[in-house]
Design a protein around this motif. Structure first.
Motif, short mmCIF file in Angstrom:
data_model
loop_
_atom_site.label_atom_id
_atom_site.label_comp_id
_atom_site.label_asym_id
_atom_site.label_seq_id
_atom_site.Cartn_x
_atom_site.Cartn_y
_atom_site.Cartn_z
N GLN A 78 -19.05 59.89 17.07
CA GLN A 78 -17.57 59.95 17.38
C GLN A 78 -17.07 61.08 16.88
O GLN A 78 -16.68 61.59 15.90
CB GLN A 78 -17.03 58.65 16.54
CG GLN A 78 -17.43 57.19 16.82
CD GLN A 78 -16.95 56.90 18.09
OE1 GLN A 78 -16.09 57.26 18.75
NE2 GLN A 78 -18.13 56.22 18.82
N ILE A 79 -17.18 62.01 18.24
CA ILE A 79 -16.72 63.53 18.05
C ILE A 79 -15.47 63.61 17.65
O ILE A 79 -15.30 64.49 16.43
CB ILE A 79 -17.29 64.12 19.27
CG1 ILE A 79 -18.72 64.06 19.71
CG2 ILE A 79 -16.74 65.74 18.93
CD1 ILE A 79 -19.40 64.50 18.64
N LEU A 80 -14.46 63.11 18.10
CA LEU A 80 -13.26 63.34 17.41
C LEU A 80 -12.87 63.08 16.10
O LEU A 80 -12.24 63.67 15.26
CB LEU A 80 -12.23 62.68 18.39
CG LEU A 80 -11.63 63.26 19.49
CD1 LEU A 80 -10.78 62.34 20.56
CD2 LEU A 80 -11.22 64.56 19.30
N GLN A 81 -13.63 61.93 15.64
CA GLN A 81 -13.40 61.54 14.14
C GLN A 81 -14.18 62.54 13.31
O GLN A 81 -14.03 63.04 12.13
CB GLN A 81 -14.15 60.31 14.10
CG GLN A 81 -13.16 58.97 14.75
CD GLN A 81 -13.76 57.81 14.48
OE1 GLN A 81 -14.64 57.23 13.88
NE2 GLN A 81 -12.76 56.81 14.89
N VAL A 82 -15.48 63.07 13.77
CA VAL A 82 -16.18 63.82 13.07
C VAL A 82 -15.36 65.44 12.76
O VAL A 82 -15.19 65.90 11.81
CB VAL A 82 -17.46 64.23 14.10
CG1 VAL A 82 -18.23 65.51 13.18
CG2 VAL A 82 -18.32 63.05 13.74
N ILE A 83 -14.55 65.57 14.09
CA ILE A 83 -13.67 66.82 13.99
C ILE A 83 -12.71 66.76 12.92
O ILE A 83 -12.51 67.74 12.07
CB ILE A 83 -13.32 67.36 15.33
CG1 ILE A 83 -14.33 67.77 16.29
CG2 ILE A 83 -12.29 68.25 15.14
CD1 ILE A 83 -13.87 67.98 17.67
N VAL A 84 -12.01 65.81 13.06
CA VAL A 84 -10.99 65.43 12.04
C VAL A 84 -11.43 65.67 10.51
O VAL A 84 -10.91 66.18 9.77
CB VAL A 84 -10.05 64.06 12.35
CG1 VAL A 84 -9.35 63.87 11.06
CG2 VAL A 84 -9.43 64.25 13.63
N VAL A 100 -8.94 59.15 13.34
CA VAL A 100 -9.14 59.11 12.16
C VAL A 100 -10.09 58.13 11.55
O VAL A 100 -9.97 56.81 11.76
CB VAL A 100 -7.73 58.98 11.07
CG1 VAL A 100 -7.82 59.01 9.69
CG2 VAL A 100 -6.52 59.97 11.58
N PRO A 101 -11.18 58.49 11.03
CA PRO A 101 -12.42 57.65 10.85
C PRO A 101 -11.94 56.76 9.56
O PRO A 101 -11.68 57.29 8.43
CB PRO A 101 -13.53 58.52 10.61
CG PRO A 101 -12.87 59.94 10.07
CD PRO A 101 -11.67 60.00 10.85
N THR A 102 -12.21 55.55 9.86
CA THR A 102 -12.44 54.76 8.63
C THR A 102 -13.62 54.86 7.56
O THR A 102 -13.50 54.41 6.40
CB THR A 102 -12.22 53.24 8.84
OG1 THR A 102 -13.24 52.91 9.67
CG2 THR A 102 -10.88 53.11 9.79
N ASN A 103 -14.62 55.21 8.26
CA ASN A 103 -16.01 55.32 7.64
C ASN A 103 -16.38 56.82 8.26
O ASN A 103 -17.15 56.71 9.25
CB ASN A 103 -16.95 54.39 7.62
CG ASN A 103 -18.24 54.36 7.00
OD1 ASN A 103 -18.44 55.56 6.72
ND2 ASN A 103 -18.95 53.43 6.82
N PRO A 104 -16.49 58.10 7.63
CA PRO A 104 -16.77 59.20 8.13
C PRO A 104 -18.57 59.08 8.41
O PRO A 104 -18.76 59.71 9.33
CB PRO A 104 -16.65 60.17 6.90
CG PRO A 104 -15.38 59.54 6.32
CD PRO A 104 -15.76 58.08 6.24
N VAL A 105 -19.12 58.51 7.49
CA VAL A 105 -20.44 58.42 7.72
C VAL A 105 -21.00 57.75 8.98
O VAL A 105 -22.04 58.26 9.61
CB VAL A 105 -21.29 57.78 6.44
CG1 VAL A 105 -22.72 57.66 6.76
CG2 VAL A 105 -20.96 58.66 5.32
N ALA A 106 -20.25 56.58 9.19
CA ALA A 106 -20.46 55.71 10.42
C ALA A 106 -20.02 56.72 11.57
O ALA A 106 -20.67 56.58 12.64
CB ALA A 106 -19.68 54.67 10.61
#
Length: 441
Positions: free
Chosen positions: A155-161, A143-149
């Motif tokens: 960070q592919i998994l974070q992008v997918i989520v 789970v990304p704390t900063n989607p833009v980052a």
């Protein structure tokens, strides 16, 4: 004389461009092997051509996955109207995809297609021991704390989520989300076109990388490619004849043999065209005319499956990811295996309808667990052969889901399902005439 030479070159180029892309890639692989064996260590001079191709694929990964996932999720808009059917379809497809990638990893682990490949001596591949994070930490990190980052750093998994969450939110806000959905649909179409443009470079990229590999390691890597083909086809056969038959027997109480007879035409089209989307008309015909599925079910579940159900592609990614890891002498941790399963399952939502999607998604899976992307070149040469098998799995999975869901919703004519081919055609014609008579003028 120079004009005649230019004209001849022009005709040769036109003839080359008219050759199917898969055949161009295969020719590039063969010529690369020949060039590498002939040039020996000097073939390293051709490696930058392949590196350029790998870099262009890397360029696509984040925007393609992000836009495609949002479009894939928002295409589920009809689930608000169809309720249970949408929920069952989405859950069924994701579960079977996760099982397919697990089966692919299992087959790859048992057959070991990349074991003994000399690429493990590659001096650029340096593996350092790392401590596997806990399951809880792995779940927290996706789970990304900063989607833009996350987008910027890949960070592919974070992008997918984030993409899945944003897509769900756009569906839930209804009409307010439609302008944003149209923007993402346009961006996704642009990324599909860009992917098509990049894939036209594949024959030359494969040529460069295969020349480098063959020059450095000889032709000892050809046998593992045959093992990859065997592993993928074995995994596909097990998934279709084993897992799908079990699902039909246990959950729908239906005869699997009758099912496979009914979808034989769609399977043949899938195998020859290697296109799930291109097989959709044949799948719709098989569902209504041979399986007895109500068109209200098949007209929703089958197109949805073409969008998000990629069982064959996921299985292929499991086998080929292990091949690359074994070829480069990299030991994967159990967390890496879980990451591959999660990534391939979620990414399957956005892979449909993208030319070259299998290779792009393989690159995505490899990059997620830190495997060398040079391994893509080895797979690219035989990708068409693998694509034929995995497309059959994709299409078969769509029809299994349609049949099981129709049975659960009491929208399956079992007499029609159990009839032979000729009787099925007669029943389908009678149903069509009945629909015409009851339809208001």
């Amino acid at each position: 004389m120079s004009k005649q030479r230019s004209s001849a070159l022009g005709r040769a180029w036109s003839a080359w461009m008219s050759v199917p892309l898969w055949l161009q890639i295969f020719v590039g692989m063969v010529l690369g092997i020949v060039a590498g064996v002939s040039l020996g260590e000097q073939a390293v001079l051709l490696k930058p051509i392949g590196t350029l191709f790998v870099n262009t694929i890397k360029m696509l990964i984040v925007p393609l996955v992000f836009c495609s996932l949002i479009v894939g999720v928002t295409s589920m808009e009809d689930t608000a109207k169809m309720g249970r059917i949408g929920f069952k379809s989405f859950g069924f497809y994701l579960c079977t995809t996760a099982i397919a990638i697990s089966l692919g990893l299992g087959v790859g682990y048992i057959i070991q297609p990349g074991a003994g490949v000399p690429l493990m001596q590659h001096e650029e591949v340096v593996q350092t021991a790392k401590e596997a994070p806990s399951v809880m930490q792995t779940l927290i990190d996706i789970v990304p704390t900063n989607p833009v980052a996350a987008l910027a750093s890949g960070q592919i998994l974070q992008v997918i989520v984030f993409a899945v969450a944003l897509g769900i939110a756009l569906v839930l806000i209804g009409d307010h989300g439609k302008p944003a959905v149209k923007v993402f649909e346009s961006l996704a179409e642009a990324m599909y076109k860009l992917t098509d443009m990049v894939m036209k470079l594949a024959p030359y990229g494969v040529f460069g990388l295969m020349a480098w590999v063959a020059g450095a390691y000889g032709i000892d890597m050809l046998w593992p490619l045959i093992k990859v083909i065997i592993a993928v086809y074995l995994g596909c056969a097990l998934h279709i004849l084993g897992f799908y038959s079990l699902v039909l027997s246990l959950f729908a109480k239906l005869n699997p043999l009758q099912f496979f007879k009914g979808i034989s035409n769609a399977m043949a089209v899938a195998f020859t065209t290697s296109s799930s989307a291109g097989t959709l008309p044949a799948s719709m015909k098989c569902a209504s005319e041979y399986l007895g599925v109500n068109k209200k079910i098949s007209s929703f579940v089958l197109p949805l499956g073409t969008t998000i159900n990629m069982d064959g592609t996921a299985l292929y990614q499991g086998v080929t990811a292990l091949f690359v890891a074994q070829a480069f002498g990299i030991d994967l941790t159990w967390v890496d295996y879980l990451t591959i399963i999660l990534t391939a399952t979620l990414a399957s939502i956005g892979t449909a309808g993208v030319p070259g999607a299998g290779l792009v998604m393989l690159t995505l899976v490899l990059s997620t667990v830190g495997l060398p992307l040079e391994g893509v070149a080895l797979i690219a040469g035989i990708d068409r052969i693998l694509d034929m098998a995995r497309t059959v799995v994709n299409v078969s999975g769509d029809l299994v889901a349609t049949t099981v869901i129709a049975k659960s919703e009491d929208e399956l004519d079992e007499d029609h399902y159990n009839a032979d081919m000729e009787q099925s055609m007669v029943i389908a014609q009678q149903n069509a005439e009945s629909d015409m008579e009851t339809k208001p003028l």
